[in-house]
Design an enzyme around this catalytic site. Structure first.
Site, PDB file in Angstrom:
ATOM      1  N   ARG A   1       0.836  -1.211   0.000  1.00 48.28           N
ATOM      2  CA  ARG A   1       0.000   0.000   0.000  1.00 48.28           C
ATOM      3  C   ARG A   1       0.865   1.254   0.000  1.00 48.28           C
ATOM      4  O   ARG A   1       0.551   2.237  -0.671  1.00 48.28           O
ATOM      5  CB  ARG A   1      -0.957  -0.019   1.193  1.00 48.28           C
ATOM      6  CG  ARG A   1      -1.997   1.098   1.136  1.00 48.28           C
ATOM      7  CD  ARG A   1      -3.076   0.935   2.187  1.00 48.28           C
ATOM      8  NE  ARG A   1      -2.552   1.105   3.541  1.00 48.28           N
ATOM      9  CZ  ARG A   1      -3.271   0.944   4.653  1.00 48.28           C
ATOM     10  NH1 ARG A   1      -4.546   0.611   4.573  1.00 48.28           N
ATOM     11  NH2 ARG A   1      -2.728   1.101   5.840  1.00 48.28           N
TER      12      ARG A   1
ATOM     13  N   LYS B   1      -2.589   6.852   1.061  1.00 45.66           N
ATOM     14  CA  LYS B   1      -2.391   7.217   2.466  1.00 45.66           C
ATOM     15  C   LYS B   1      -1.300   8.290   2.498  1.00 45.66           C
ATOM     16  O   LYS B   1      -0.117   7.995   2.693  1.00 45.66           O
ATOM     17  CB  LYS B   1      -2.015   5.962   3.268  1.00 45.66           C
ATOM     18  CG  LYS B   1      -2.255   6.096   4.759  1.00 45.66           C
ATOM     19  CD  LYS B   1      -2.283   4.735   5.430  1.00 45.66           C
ATOM     20  CE  LYS B   1      -2.155   4.837   6.925  1.00 45.66           C
ATOM     21  NZ  LYS B   1      -3.216   5.578   7.602  1.00 45.66           N
TER      22      LYS B   1
ATOM     23  N   GLU C   1     -16.159   6.355   6.273  1.00 41.83           N
ATOM     24  CA  GLU C   1     -15.309   5.683   7.266  1.00 41.83           C
ATOM     25  C   GLU C   1     -15.128   6.640   8.432  1.00 41.83           C
ATOM     26  O   GLU C   1     -15.718   7.718   8.458  1.00 41.83           O
ATOM     27  CB  GLU C   1     -13.962   5.315   6.636  1.00 41.83           C
ATOM     28  CG  GLU C   1     -13.192   6.518   6.112  1.00 41.83           C
ATOM     29  CD  GLU C   1     -11.851   6.163   5.497  1.00 41.83           C
ATOM     30  OE1 GLU C   1     -11.321   5.065   5.728  1.00 41.83           O
ATOM     31  OE2 GLU C   1     -11.314   7.028   4.770  1.00 41.83           O
TER      32      GLU C   1
HETATM   33  N1  PMP Z   1      -9.201   4.744   7.330  1.00 44.20           N
HETATM   34  C1  PMP Z   1      -8.310   5.714   7.566  1.00 44.20           C
HETATM   35  C2  PMP Z   1      -8.628   7.088   7.134  1.00 44.20           C
HETATM   36  C3  PMP Z   1      -7.100   5.423   8.203  1.00 44.20           C
HETATM   37  O1  PMP Z   1      -6.209   6.386   8.425  1.00 44.20           O
HETATM   38  C4  PMP Z   1      -6.835   4.089   8.602  1.00 44.20           C
HETATM   39  C5  PMP Z   1      -5.535   3.726   9.258  1.00 44.20           C
HETATM   40  N2  PMP Z   1      -5.316   4.380  10.456  1.00 44.20           N
HETATM   41  C6  PMP Z   1      -7.815   3.119   8.364  1.00 44.20           C
HETATM   42  C7  PMP Z   1      -8.982   3.483   7.706  1.00 44.20           C
HETATM   43  C8  PMP Z   1      -7.596   1.693   8.761  1.00 44.20           C
HETATM   44  O2  PMP Z   1      -6.593   1.126   7.937  1.00 44.20           O
HETATM   45  P1  PMP Z   1      -5.707  -0.094   8.400  1.00 44.20           P
HETATM   46  O3  PMP Z   1      -6.647  -1.186   8.767  1.00 44.20           O
HETATM   47  O4  PMP Z   1      -4.899  -0.415   7.208  1.00 44.20           O
HETATM   48  O5  PMP Z   1      -4.898   0.353   9.561  1.00 44.20           O
END
Ligand code: PMP
Length: 285
Positions: free
Chosen positions: A52, A151, A184
């Protein structure tokens, strides 16, 4: 004791871990990052996090100055130097030093930063009784403007929403997308249970493709729980039987209230509890 930080090509003491004020990561939030967890000295889904990170960097035309194998080695070296067994690791890649103008082509010397820390988790009480959320007035950045699957170091959209959580006395906040559907939370993906089916917004709902989200979809399949990636609204969350959030740091955490509406029984539901237990087993495997 000062921690050891990986900066550029090796480990340095925390107080020596400095980047230039001309780095576009500082001037413009121009860079990418990852947050991952180590369990018993092993990084959970390291490959997925590196993939990622590389995809985020590729999307922003940032060339990461090392290979994935080299970064994996650097992650483990940083964990070891800080004696971390169960911890949290932050990977950062900056655009590098440029001018005061926006031209990314003039930037040189992108910095790779790796920080490994102990955990600062939500309390076990929240895993039992669930957290309260409010809906943010801040709308999730539309993916047709800037992909939420990148990200990037520019987290202002999430930070503004999170401020609303604190103002409302909540730990997390729900963001809707420009279509009015649930996207989210500021740092976590969301799931609900409706009529026994697990639902989570699809990738085009302006979300980050969470690695925990994907792991939970796998866990649900193994447990024989039907799961769908489907758009839903705030109303669907209000009337859901269960709700929980997923993230590398939070793992799987129940949500028992949104905007003052109690969700389900007001306690962590049976499906959430099952998934949390299976997830905690998976990360230790
Ligand atoms: N959404 C956002 C905006 C995030 O920053 C994150 C990670 N902190 C997630 C979802 C969750 O992602 P992951 O399961 O890969 O940590």
């Amino acid at each position: 004791m000062s921690s050891k930080i990986w900066l550029d090509k090796g480990l340095v003491n925390e107080e020596d871990a400095k980047v230039s004020v001309f780095d576009h990561a500082l001037l413009y939030g121009d860079g990418v990052f990852e947050g991952m967890r180590s369990y018993s000295k092993k990084v959970f889904r390291l490959k997925e996090h590196l993939d990622r990170l590389w995809e985020s960097a590729h999307s922003l035309c940032i060339e990461i100055p090392m290979t994935k194998e080299e970064m994996a080695d650097a992650v483990y070296e940083t964990l070891k130097a800080n004696d971390i067994v169960d911890g949290y690791i932050r990977l950062v890649v900056t655009r590098g030093n440029g001018t005061l103008g926006l031209d990314a082509h003039l930037c040189t010397n992108p910095q790779v930063i790796i920080i490994a820390r102990g955990l600062s988790l939500y309390s076990e009480e929240l895993y039992q009784n669930g957290m309260k959320l409010v809906t943010a007035s801040t709308i999730r950045m539309p993916s047709f403007s800037m992909s939420t699957r990148v990200k990037s170091l520019n987290y202002l959209n999430n930070i503004l929403a999170k401020m609303e959580a604190y103002r409302a006395g909540c730990e997390e906040v729900l963001l809707l997308n420009h279509r009015g559907n649930v996207a989210e939370c500021s740092g976590d993906n969301i799931f609900i249970v409706r009529k026994g089916v697990l639902l989570t917004p699809p990738l085009d709902a302006c979300i980050l493709e969470g690695i925990t989200r994907n792991a939970v979809l796998e866990v649900a399949a193994e447990l024989g729980i039907e799961a769908k990636q489907q758009n839903f609204t705030r109303h669907d969350v209000y009337v859901a039987e269960e709700c929980f959030l997923t993230g590398s740091a939070a793992e799987v955490i129940p949500v028992t209230e949104l905007d003052g509406r109690v969700i389900g029984s007001g306690k962590a539901g049976p499906i959430t509890t099952k998934i949390l237990a299976a997830y905690r087993e998976l990360v230790r495997k």
